[in-house]
Design a protein around this motif. Structure first.
Motif, PDB file in Angstrom:
ATOM      1  N   HIS A 196       0.839  -1.205   0.000  1.00 37.32           N
ATOM      2  CA  HIS A 196       0.000   0.000   0.000  1.00 37.32           C
ATOM      3  C   HIS A 196       0.873   1.254   0.000  1.00 37.32           C
ATOM      4  CE1 HIS A 196      -3.441   2.563   0.768  1.00 37.32           C
ATOM      5  NE2 HIS A 196      -2.785   3.118   1.779  1.00 37.32           N
ATOM      6  N   ARG A 241       2.162   1.732  -3.344  1.00 32.37           N
ATOM      7  CA  ARG A 241       1.086   1.877  -4.326  1.00 32.37           C
ATOM      8  C   ARG A 241       1.173   0.800  -5.407  1.00 32.37           C
ATOM      9  NH1 ARG A 241       0.979   8.514  -5.193  1.00 32.37           N
ATOM     10  NH2 ARG A 241       0.608   9.044  -2.996  1.00 32.37           N
ATOM     11  N   SER A 286      -0.236  -2.566  -7.240  1.00 28.37           N
ATOM     12  CA  SER A 286      -1.473  -3.299  -7.505  1.00 28.37           C
ATOM     13  C   SER A 286      -1.324  -4.035  -8.827  1.00 28.37           C
ATOM     14  CB  SER A 286      -2.677  -2.354  -7.557  1.00 28.37           C
ATOM     15  OG  SER A 286      -2.548  -1.424  -8.621  1.00 28.37           O
TER      16      SER A 286
END
Length: 232
Positions: free
Chosen positions: A56, A59, A61
Protein backbone atom coordinates in the motif's frame (compact mmCIF):
# COMPACT_ATOMS: atom_id res chain seq x y z
CA UNK A 1 35.00 5.46 3.23
CA UNK A 2 38.73 4.88 3.46
CA UNK A 3 41.26 2.52 5.01
CA UNK A 4 44.41 3.61 6.81
CA UNK A 5 47.46 1.45 7.49
CA UNK A 6 50.65 2.54 9.27
CA UNK A 7 52.79 0.33 7.04
CA UNK A 8 51.44 1.24 3.58
CA UNK A 9 48.73 -0.15 1.33
CA UNK A 10 47.86 -3.85 1.43
CA UNK A 11 47.16 -6.17 -1.48
CA UNK A 12 43.41 -6.49 -0.80
CA UNK A 13 42.72 -2.96 0.46
CA UNK A 14 40.65 -1.95 -2.59
CA UNK A 15 38.43 -5.03 -2.20
CA UNK A 16 37.99 -4.39 1.54
CA UNK A 17 36.95 -0.78 0.97
CA UNK A 18 34.59 -1.76 -1.85
CA UNK A 19 32.83 -4.41 0.26
CA UNK A 20 32.61 -2.04 3.21
CA UNK A 21 30.98 0.57 0.97
CA UNK A 22 28.43 -1.99 -0.23
CA UNK A 23 27.68 -3.01 3.37
CA UNK A 24 27.17 0.63 4.37
CA UNK A 25 24.90 1.25 1.39
CA UNK A 26 22.71 -1.68 2.46
CA UNK A 27 22.48 -0.29 6.02
CA UNK A 28 21.51 3.14 4.69
CA UNK A 29 18.98 1.61 2.27
CA UNK A 30 17.22 -0.25 5.07
CA UNK A 31 16.77 3.00 6.98
CA UNK A 32 14.81 4.50 4.08
CA UNK A 33 11.03 3.84 4.40
CA UNK A 34 10.57 3.18 0.68
CA UNK A 35 13.50 0.78 0.43
CA UNK A 36 12.41 -0.99 3.60
CA UNK A 37 8.94 -1.43 2.09
CA UNK A 38 10.44 -2.99 -1.04
CA UNK A 39 12.32 -5.50 1.09
CA UNK A 40 9.12 -6.49 2.88
CA UNK A 41 7.02 -7.08 -0.25
CA UNK A 42 9.65 -9.35 -1.84
CA UNK A 43 10.31 -11.32 1.37
CA UNK A 44 8.18 -14.47 1.57
CA UNK A 45 8.88 -14.77 5.32
CA UNK A 46 7.24 -11.40 6.07
CA UNK A 47 3.67 -11.65 7.35
CA UNK A 48 0.83 -11.06 4.91
CA UNK A 49 -0.35 -8.04 6.91
CA UNK A 50 3.10 -6.37 6.79
CA UNK A 51 3.48 -7.13 3.11
CA UNK A 52 0.08 -5.65 2.32
CA UNK A 53 0.96 -2.53 4.31
CA UNK A 54 4.26 -2.22 2.42
CA UNK A 55 2.49 -2.72 -0.93
CA UNK A 56 0.00 0.00 0.00
CA UNK A 57 2.86 2.39 0.82
CA UNK A 58 4.46 1.60 -2.54
CA UNK A 59 1.09 1.88 -4.33
CA UNK A 60 1.46 -1.54 -5.88
CA UNK A 61 -1.47 -3.30 -7.50
CA UNK A 62 -1.87 -5.97 -10.15
CA UNK A 63 1.14 -7.26 -12.06
CA UNK A 64 4.53 -5.83 -11.06
CA UNK A 65 7.87 -6.16 -12.85
CA UNK A 66 10.86 -6.94 -10.63
CA UNK A 67 14.25 -5.77 -11.88
CA UNK A 68 17.60 -7.10 -10.61
CA UNK A 69 20.92 -5.40 -11.44
CA UNK A 70 24.39 -4.85 -9.97
CA UNK A 71 24.40 -2.22 -7.19
CA UNK A 72 26.84 -0.04 -9.13
CA UNK A 73 24.76 0.29 -12.33
CA UNK A 74 22.66 3.44 -12.95
CA UNK A 75 19.04 3.12 -11.86
CA UNK A 76 15.96 5.21 -12.56
CA UNK A 77 13.49 3.53 -10.22
CA UNK A 78 12.71 5.01 -6.79
CA UNK A 79 10.98 1.89 -5.42
CA UNK A 80 14.15 -0.12 -4.91
CA UNK A 81 16.57 -1.57 -2.40
CA UNK A 82 19.92 -3.37 -2.22
CA UNK A 83 19.95 -6.98 -1.03
CA UNK A 84 22.86 -8.88 0.47
CA UNK A 85 22.82 -12.32 -1.19
CA UNK A 86 25.11 -15.33 -1.44
CA UNK A 87 26.17 -13.97 -4.84
CA UNK A 88 26.96 -10.51 -3.44
CA UNK A 89 24.98 -7.27 -3.30
CA UNK A 90 22.08 -7.03 -5.77
CA UNK A 91 19.95 -3.98 -6.57
CA UNK A 92 16.23 -4.78 -6.73
CA UNK A 93 13.71 -2.38 -8.28
CA UNK A 94 9.95 -2.54 -8.80
CA UNK A 95 8.50 -1.05 -11.99
CA UNK A 96 8.62 -1.16 -15.77
CA UNK A 97 11.76 0.98 -16.20
CA UNK A 98 14.58 -1.43 -17.10
CA UNK A 99 18.21 -0.18 -17.32
CA UNK A 100 19.16 -0.59 -20.97
CA UNK A 101 22.89 -1.09 -20.58
CA UNK A 102 22.73 -4.27 -18.48
CA UNK A 103 23.42 -6.69 -17.10
CA UNK A 104 19.83 -6.87 -15.92
CA UNK A 105 17.46 -9.65 -14.90
CA UNK A 106 13.69 -9.20 -14.87
CA UNK A 107 10.57 -11.13 -13.97
CA UNK A 108 6.88 -10.20 -13.68
CA UNK A 109 4.84 -10.96 -10.55
CA UNK A 110 1.14 -11.52 -11.18
CA UNK A 111 0.16 -10.21 -7.73
CA UNK A 112 1.47 -9.49 -4.23
CA UNK A 113 1.86 -13.15 -3.32
CA UNK A 114 3.92 -13.75 -6.47
CA UNK A 115 6.50 -11.00 -5.74
CA UNK A 116 8.97 -13.20 -3.78
CA UNK A 117 9.04 -15.73 -6.63
CA UNK A 118 9.49 -12.98 -9.22
CA UNK A 119 12.35 -11.48 -7.21
CA UNK A 120 14.14 -14.84 -7.01
CA UNK A 121 13.66 -15.42 -10.76
CA UNK A 122 14.91 -11.91 -11.59
CA UNK A 123 18.06 -12.60 -9.59
CA UNK A 124 18.56 -15.88 -11.48
CA UNK A 125 18.03 -14.08 -14.79
CA UNK A 126 20.64 -11.49 -13.79
CA UNK A 127 23.20 -14.23 -13.21
CA UNK A 128 22.46 -15.61 -16.69
CA UNK A 129 22.80 -12.26 -18.48
CA UNK A 130 25.89 -11.98 -20.69
CA UNK A 131 27.34 -9.79 -23.45
CA UNK A 132 24.87 -11.18 -26.01
CA UNK A 133 21.86 -10.96 -23.69
CA UNK A 134 22.42 -7.88 -21.54
CA UNK A 135 18.78 -7.81 -20.40
CA UNK A 136 17.52 -11.28 -19.50
CA UNK A 137 13.81 -11.81 -18.89
CA UNK A 138 13.06 -14.90 -16.80
CA UNK A 139 10.01 -15.54 -19.01
CA UNK A 140 12.32 -15.99 -22.02
CA UNK A 141 14.00 -18.94 -20.28
CA UNK A 142 10.79 -20.94 -20.50
CA UNK A 143 11.06 -24.34 -18.85
CA UNK A 144 14.78 -23.76 -18.21
CA UNK A 145 13.86 -21.53 -15.26
CA UNK A 146 12.76 -24.69 -13.42
CA UNK A 147 16.26 -26.11 -13.81
CA UNK A 148 17.81 -22.83 -12.67
CA UNK A 149 15.66 -22.81 -9.53
CA UNK A 150 16.91 -26.29 -8.63
CA UNK A 151 20.57 -25.35 -8.97
CA UNK A 152 22.68 -25.65 -5.82
CA UNK A 153 26.29 -24.47 -5.86
CA UNK A 154 27.28 -27.11 -3.28
CA UNK A 155 25.94 -30.02 -5.35
CA UNK A 156 28.36 -32.18 -7.40
CA UNK A 157 28.91 -30.81 -10.90
CA UNK A 158 27.17 -32.72 -13.67
CA UNK A 159 29.49 -34.44 -16.21
CA UNK A 160 28.04 -32.21 -18.98
CA UNK A 161 29.12 -29.13 -17.01
CA UNK A 162 32.55 -30.63 -16.33
CA UNK A 163 32.94 -31.26 -20.08
CA UNK A 164 32.28 -27.57 -20.72
CA UNK A 165 34.76 -26.60 -18.00
CA UNK A 166 37.45 -28.56 -19.86
CA UNK A 167 37.02 -26.51 -23.05
CA UNK A 168 39.06 -23.38 -23.64
CA UNK A 169 37.35 -19.99 -23.76
CA UNK A 170 37.50 -19.71 -27.57
CA UNK A 171 35.76 -23.07 -28.05
CA UNK A 172 32.99 -22.13 -25.62
CA UNK A 173 32.53 -18.77 -27.34
CA UNK A 174 32.30 -20.45 -30.75
CA UNK A 175 29.75 -22.94 -29.43
CA UNK A 176 27.68 -20.14 -27.89
CA UNK A 177 27.54 -18.36 -31.24
CA UNK A 178 26.72 -21.52 -33.21
CA UNK A 179 23.98 -22.63 -30.82
CA UNK A 180 22.32 -19.20 -30.92
CA UNK A 181 22.63 -18.71 -34.70
CA UNK A 182 20.11 -19.78 -37.32
CA UNK A 183 22.78 -21.59 -39.37
CA UNK A 184 26.46 -22.53 -39.51
CA UNK A 185 26.99 -19.86 -42.19
CA UNK A 186 25.46 -17.17 -40.01
CA UNK A 187 27.60 -18.27 -37.07
CA UNK A 188 30.72 -18.30 -39.24
CA UNK A 189 30.01 -14.73 -40.35
CA UNK A 190 29.67 -13.58 -36.75
CA UNK A 191 32.93 -15.36 -35.84
CA UNK A 192 34.77 -14.12 -38.97
CA UNK A 193 35.44 -17.71 -40.05
CA UNK A 194 34.80 -19.76 -43.18
CA UNK A 195 31.72 -21.94 -42.71
CA UNK A 196 33.60 -25.12 -43.72
CA UNK A 197 36.20 -24.50 -41.00
CA UNK A 198 33.47 -24.08 -38.43
CA UNK A 199 31.60 -27.14 -39.71
CA UNK A 200 34.76 -29.25 -39.34
CA UNK A 201 34.82 -28.53 -35.61
CA UNK A 202 31.58 -30.43 -35.07
CA UNK A 203 33.37 -33.78 -34.77
CA UNK A 204 35.85 -32.31 -32.29
CA UNK A 205 33.08 -30.83 -30.16
CA UNK A 206 31.17 -34.12 -30.25
CA UNK A 207 34.23 -36.00 -29.01
CA UNK A 208 35.03 -33.45 -26.29
CA UNK A 209 31.47 -33.10 -24.98
CA UNK A 210 30.34 -36.69 -25.42
CA UNK A 211 27.38 -35.67 -27.59
CA UNK A 212 26.71 -33.73 -30.79
CA UNK A 213 25.87 -30.16 -29.69
CA UNK A 214 24.31 -29.39 -33.09
CA UNK A 215 21.71 -32.16 -32.91
CA UNK A 216 18.29 -31.24 -31.46
CA UNK A 217 18.90 -33.16 -28.23
CA UNK A 218 22.52 -32.00 -28.10
CA UNK A 219 21.47 -28.35 -28.28
CA UNK A 220 19.16 -28.88 -25.32
CA UNK A 221 21.97 -30.55 -23.32
CA UNK A 222 24.42 -27.80 -24.19
CA UNK A 223 22.01 -25.01 -23.23
CA UNK A 224 21.19 -26.69 -19.91
CA UNK A 225 24.86 -27.35 -19.10
CA UNK A 226 25.88 -23.83 -20.13
CA UNK A 227 23.21 -22.32 -17.88
CA UNK A 228 24.35 -24.39 -14.88
CA UNK A 229 27.96 -23.39 -15.62
CA UNK A 230 27.00 -19.70 -15.51
CA UNK A 231 25.14 -20.15 -12.25
CA UNK A 232 28.06 -21.86 -10.53
Amino acid sequence: MWLERPDGAGLNDAMIVDRAQVALSIIVARADPTMSAVERVIDATTSRVDREAAAHRLRLSGAVRVVAAPPTSPHALTASTVLATNEGAVWIGLGDVVPADGPVGTSVASDLDDLPRACADARLALRLADDRHRVMDAADLGVLILLARLFEASAPRHPDVEALDALDARAVEALDVVIHSESIRAAATRLSMHHSSLQSRQETWTRQLGYDPLSPRGRARFLAARMLQRLS
